[in-house]
Every structure is written in C-alpha cells, then in structure tokens.
Design a protein around this motif. Sequence first.
Motif, short mmCIF file in Angstrom:
data_model
loop_
_atom_site.label_atom_id
_atom_site.label_comp_id
_atom_site.label_asym_id
_atom_site.label_seq_id
_atom_site.Cartn_x
_atom_site.Cartn_y
_atom_site.Cartn_z
N LEU A 332 76.83 108.46 67.30
CA LEU A 332 76.07 107.63 66.36
C LEU A 332 76.75 106.28 66.16
N MET A 336 75.10 102.78 67.45
CA MET A 336 74.81 101.70 66.49
C MET A 336 75.45 100.40 66.93
N GLY B 277 65.51 94.24 70.25
CA GLY B 277 65.53 94.70 68.86
C GLY B 277 65.88 93.60 67.88
N LEU B 296 68.07 94.49 60.14
CA LEU B 296 68.38 95.76 59.51
C LEU B 296 67.32 96.84 59.76
N TRP B 298 65.54 97.45 62.34
CA TRP B 298 65.78 98.05 63.65
C TRP B 298 66.96 98.99 63.62
N LEU B 299 68.05 98.48 62.99
CA LEU B 299 69.25 99.31 62.94
C LEU B 299 68.99 100.57 62.13
N SER B 300 68.16 100.47 61.08
CA SER B 300 67.85 101.65 60.28
C SER B 300 67.09 102.69 61.10
N TYR B 302 67.34 103.06 64.31
CA TYR B 302 68.34 103.66 65.19
C TYR B 302 69.23 104.64 64.42
N LEU B 303 69.48 104.32 63.14
CA LEU B 303 70.33 105.19 62.33
C LEU B 303 69.66 106.55 62.14
N GLY B 306 69.63 108.36 65.36
CA GLY B 306 71.01 108.78 65.65
C GLY B 306 71.41 110.01 64.85
N LEU B 307 71.00 110.06 63.59
CA LEU B 307 71.33 111.20 62.74
C LEU B 307 70.62 112.46 63.23
#
Lengths: 462, 462
Positions: A332, A336, B277, B296, B298-300, B302-303, B306-307
């Motif tokens: 992860l 990221m 992204g 943010l 996009w990153l969220s 992915y977060l 990822g989780l």
Amino acid sequence: MTEETYKPQELIEVDDELMDDLRDLIQTKSDFLIKNILNDLYPTDIAHIIGRLEFEEGDYLFSLLSPEDQGRVIVELDDDHREHFLETLKSHQITDIVEELPSDEATDIVSELSDEKAEAVLDELSVEDSQDLKELLQYDENTAGGLMQKEVITVQQKDTVKKAIQAVRRAVKEDEGQHFYFVYVVDENDKLVGSLSISNLILLSPARRIYKVMDTDIISVKTDVDQEEVANIFKKYNLVAAPVVDFSGRVVGRITVDDIVDVIEEEASEDIFRLGGVGINERLSTPPLVSLRKRLPWLSVYLVTGLITSSIINIFHSTIESLVILAALMPLVAGMGGNAGTQAITLMVRGIALGEVDFSNARKALFKELSVGLLNGALVGFLAGTVVALVYGNIILGVVMCLAMITNLFIAALMGTLVPLGLKWAKIDPALASAVLVTTCTDVFGFVSFLGFATLFLSMLT
Amino acid sequence: MTEETYKPQELIEVDDELMDDLRDLIQTKSDFLIKNILNDLYPTDIAHIIGRLEFEEGDYLFSLLSPEDQGRVIVELDDDHREHFLETLKSHQITDIVEELPSDEATDIVSELSDEKAEAVLDELSVEDSQDLKELLQYDENTAGGLMQKEVITVQQKDTVKKAIQAVRRAVKEDEGQHFYFVYVVDENDKLVGSLSISNLILLSPARRIYKVMDTDIISVKTDVDQEEVANIFKKYNLVAAPVVDFSGRVVGRITVDDIVDVIEEEASEDIFRLGGVGINERLSTPPLVSLRKRLPWLSVYLVTGLITSSIINIFHSTIESLVILAALMPLVAGMGGNAGTQAITLMVRGIALGEVDFSNARKALFKELSVGLLNGALVGFLAGTVVALVYGNIILGVVMCLAMITNLFIAALMGTLVPLGLKWAKIDPALASAVLVTTCTDVFGFVSFLGFATLFLSMLT
C-alpha cells in the motif's frame, strides 16, 4: 437547376452497412455502382474503407480510382495498406500517382519505396518534379526540410502588385487543388524579405511596388529546425503557413498548418506512449510478435528493478516473520508513492513539452511539488494510519503507516520533479525514462520506510 | 532605403538577460526605451515576459501598450495574469481592448469577467459588436459555437465574382489584421451552398456568376458539435477553415485552424493528465492547496483499493508465515501486471482518441493484446522464475513465480483492453478511470495468483 442541387453534402459515414454493400458490389464486380459511391466520398473516407477491406478487395476498389484520387487515397492509408500498394503497384503506376501529389506528400511516398523502385519513379518523372523530390529526399523527415513542400509563390520585391497577382494565378492553375494563402517576397539574391497575404493582394492598386506594401515582419524557419520546434513556432504565433529558408536565407519551400497538426498529434502520442512504457510506433495493426519485441524491453527493465526491490524487502524478513500483517500492508505504501510520483511526472513531462516548465522556473516547480507531496502525505498518511489502527486494533501500526506514507510521498514529489528535469538537462526525453526511475524509487523507499519504521517500533508492535 | 531594411527579423528570444534589462528599465521608468523593445516583440512574447514579471512590473509594462496590442497580449497570457488584468482594468479599458479583438477572442475575455463588468463592457460596445458577443456567449465553450468567430465573408450564389471580390475587400478593411482564406456562398435563405477560395477568386472573370464557379463540395460543422469532433473533422479533411452553420443550415460563423491546434493540444493534455491521475486543469502555476484538492481524490481512490488489496493479501497470512520470502516476491508479480496493463491501456486510450480503435475492430484488438499478454507472460515468467529458482535455490518457488506471472499478464491484457472499451461504451472518458480500474485488478490478481499457487504448492515449497 433547382435549389436542391446546391445542398451541401452531408458527410457520409463509413458504417458496417456501407461496408457490406461495398463488399457485395466488389464480389459482383459492379464497377459502375462502386464508382458512383466512391464519387460521393472524400479520399480519407475511401482510405478508411480500404483499411477495413481484405487486401484483394482493396486492390479492386483502388484500381477503379483515377491516378489523382489514388494519390490522395494512398497518403491517407494506414501503414500496412500503403506498404501493400507500394509493393504491388508497378513503378509507372506509382509515377502517375506521385505526379498528382504535392511535393511533400510525393516525397513521403518515394521515401517508402525500395531503392530500385524509387530510382525508376524518379527517372520517369519530369526533370523539374524529379529535382524537387531529390532535394526534399535529402532532408531528415523530422525537420522543417522534411515537412516542407516546394510549391510556393515567390515574387521579387521590385515587382508590382499586378505581377504578384499573375504569379498567384499561375500557381493556382499549375498546382490545381492546392491552396495558397501568401506570396513570399524575395530580393535579387532570392533572399526572403517579406510576405503579402493573398486577401490583401486584391485590396491593392495593381501598379504599386511590392516592397512598399509588403509585410516585413515575417516568421520563417530554417530547413534544419526540428519538427517539434517548428510546431511550437506555428502554435506560438498562430501561423497558417510559413516559408522555409536555407542557410543563406533563400526561400526553398513552405510548410502549411495541416502538416503541423499531424506533428502535434505525433508528438503528443509519443509522450503518451513513452509515459505508458509502450514503443512509440506501436498501433492496433502492429502484429503481436512485433508488439512483443517493442514492449518486452520495458517489462525487462521493470523485472530487474522488481527483483532488486524484492531483495531489499527480504532484508526485513525477520521483522515480517514477527508480524505477518506488515507483508499485507507494505504494498500500500509503495503503491501510493508510485501513484503520487506518476502525478508529479505527468505534470512535469507535459509542462516541459508545452514549454511551460524549464530550468528558469524549476525551483518554483520543486517547491510546489514538495509542498503538495508533504500535505498529501500528511492527509493520506493520517487517513491510512487511522484505518489501519482501527481495523487491526494496533495504534503503533497506524503510526508506522502514517510516517511511512509521509516519507514516501515526499520522496515521490522530490523524484517526480527532479527526474524529468534531470533527464531534460541530460538531453534525454523526460517521457522516456521518468516513469521507471521514479516508480523504482517510490517502490524501494515505500518498502524501506514502512518496514524500517516497523523494525524501529517492533518491540511496541508485537 | 538599403537592402538591410528588408532583412527578415530574427525572432527575439526572451532570456534572463532581456528580463533583467526590462526590470531595470521599468525601475527607472524609461518608457521610451521599453516601448522600443516591445516594438520588436510579438504579442505572445510580450505575454511571456509579463508572465515572468511581478504583477506590479507587469502592470507598468502593460500600460505602455496600445489597446490593440493589449488585446493581443491579454489573450496569450497565462490564467493568473489574465485574471489579474481583467480584475484591475476598468470596464472602459476592457471595452477598448475587446473592440480590437476578433469576436471569438473577445468572447473568451468577456466570459471571464464578473457579471457586472461583463454587462458594462457589453453596454459600452457598438450595437453590432455587442450582439455578436451576446450570441457567441450563449454557446458552450467546448462546442463549434464556442470556438467560432463571427467575422466571416458570405456572398449570395446569384452574385458575380466581382461582387465577391468587393466583399473580400470590405472584410479585409473592416477587420484589419485578420486573415481570410475562403468566401462562403449562401442561397436567398442564407443557407450554405458552397465556397470559393480567395486564391481561386482572382483567377476568375469578374462577370461570372458565383453558383457556376463555386465549390459545392463543402464541409461545414453545426454549432453544437463537440470541439473534439470538430478537431477530428479538421484533421481528417486537412481543413484550414470551416464555416459553422445553425440548425437550419445558415452560416453563423467560421472556425480557423489555429483554434483547432489549441483544441488538439488541450485534448492530448487531457488524456495525458487523466492517464497520470492528475486534474486536467492543473499547471505549474496552480497553488499547492488547489493542486492538493485536485490530486487528493485520486489518491483516496488508490487508498481504498490499496486497503482492499491488503486485506486480500492478509487472507494468505499463514502461507506467508510459513515462507517469508513470498512477501518479498509478491509485489514483483503485481507490479509487472500493473506495468503490462498500463501498456495495454495506453495503446487503447490513444487508439480510441485518434479514432483508430472502435467497436468494429475491438475483437481484433482483444485478440492481439491477449496474444501479446500470454507471450510476454511466458517470457517474463520464465525469466523471473529462473532467477528466483537460482537466487533462492528453490525450483518450486520459480515455478510458482512463472505461473503467477503468466496468469497476471494475461489478466492485464484482458482488462487493459476491455476496460477502456467498456468505459467508452458507457460514454465515460476511457482515460479517466482505466488506470485505477486496471491496476486494481492486476494488483489483486497478482497477489492472489502468486500467493494462491504458493498455497497450492506449499508442502513442496517448505
């Protein structure tokens, strides 16, 4: 003659129905009906149709066109079909086609022929055409010389407006179907000194001398200027056409904006493909084995960097052994960082290509990316840390996640900015290698920071 | 008057030296010298200079320009500086500027003003100009109507060539500095029926009737056509200008190729940014907090993915516990899949944007990508498996690596082809969401296939 006659044609769409009809007509060799359909289509549409037909069907359709239309169609064809026609057609047929094309397109065709066939075609052409093509063939195809055509209207600065108008008439008659927008003015040594737009020309009294009415504020390009630079000049100054001059300032040709449109799209595709790790010349029609050869080098690079990363992770195997959940969470952090790095690279590479980012504002770019990286890291890190702490009931694990995320998103911003700039400085296309370099960094730092912090806090974690 | 007078100007480069000189001259208020320098520069270069100056210095420089030059400079400025000028200038100053601009650029300026200021400017303009702008302001800026300008030459089909030439003369005099290349021919209801290029016009005998000599084969666009579609038409048919018609076929304006060049670049940037992204409107000059807000989301995403991936890995925790080296190797399989998937997406998204890939050849594309995926998987898998078997002295581990790699590269090819096509079918921009969907798949399948095969072979591995 009724009103109806003048209705502007609707563009005919090349759909499955039209394709089926055409295949049937080709089967039954209904030449008259096929010609009727082709008559209503633009060359680019006919090229599109041939691209969807089998080679044999395409050959038949192509043979029904006049040499003039064959030329216009052949320049619009996809690579496979153009290659096919250039191989199967006889040299005298190609000569007939080449004769009807503007010199830049004729040159493109001849440059794709086998040496033997090219020589035969050049021999069969008129002396003038042959000389023009031989001159154009000398230039690198990615330069102004490679883009330009020889059909250009020049007049002497001492001539009158009347003479300029006659020159336009002559040019339009000679190169039927071509559009001219400007006449270029030269001095007695044929050096470029000005220009006049044709719409201005018809405003002026025929007896006036050109040098008194011409526009001296003219933008020209030298033959050896790179096509990307030429495109930038066209964009920056909103040009529709520009004269091309040799090293001594003599007008040797002109470039028109339709060729520039192709260059812009080519350069954008190049950036997109390179950022995506794809060979720049790959298309849907590229055979699988050729695609394989183009993509395998990239994958091999990733394989090597991936194996190095694995051995770095392996350093921390005793930490992972103590707490297996670390193995589940470590990708992860790395992922990221990879995504944040890709965002920074994308902005930098595109900014460099569009001329918005250069060394003069590099510090500003770096400062901005680092701020965004730190802030994103703090926010995403806090979020990820909280979720991890709650889900796995381990606050220290959440803290480790948060610290690792901040570290890696900072590294992502740093490398995502510096790597493209460094490559540009080293005169390597930033789009080419930025992605692999930066994601390798964010992978390594992602795993190392997460597993490193975990090792530090290990006694508190377990 | 000597020869020298006519030497075409070299383009002046805006370098640090020039900037320093200008800053000094602004400090000492040396108006005459500054004006002298500005005189030798094109509007786009002056805009570039103002972009590099502090707001105050830029204001001073800008105030030395004539309204005409101010207009030309303001349309070339970066967003920040243009916004600054539009806020600080008084409405009558903006009116003076807007009056000198072509109607499409004038509309862009007015649309960026506050409602109050825009109304004041429209009130101060002549009735005709004001009506033109009000009409243009109605159109969505991403359509043909939003791109077009009202300055267009139309003639009646029953008119003579002489009258058409007079119309050109009038237009060139009225809209000085603008270039016209075609006159558009309309019937008595003002409906478009043909065109004539200006260079052809001067070939023809003045007494001839237009309908006998015009080109009826004319390509026009309707006001509501999307700008990407307009750009495709320009590219496909190599157009320099096209008339814009309303729903009933009446000519309401024209689009010139320089605007299309901007559209092509905008659309290419959009694809690049979305694939990376990044928010499509982000630039170097975007403030960090705005950038944060754009990136943010996009990153969220992915977060979250990822989780989810982490919890899937966690299913295999007992397998990892038995053999920790699996934790070190599993990101390799996922990462390779991600890279191969990105290659496929890049080709598909660009192919769709350029109109080379659509549903008619989707099966061909899928077949090709699957072949490439399987072959790449076999080659890369064999290579990775061999290295792993040798380095860790475990042949079965090598076999697991090889099988997982083949599986994941096949999945990458499958998803990399189908996801962009699926998004296009759902009328979502394929560039927008392909990357996150496909890399999530390759992550999940990468970990699951590697850890899954490892679990199967676990007794042989340990």
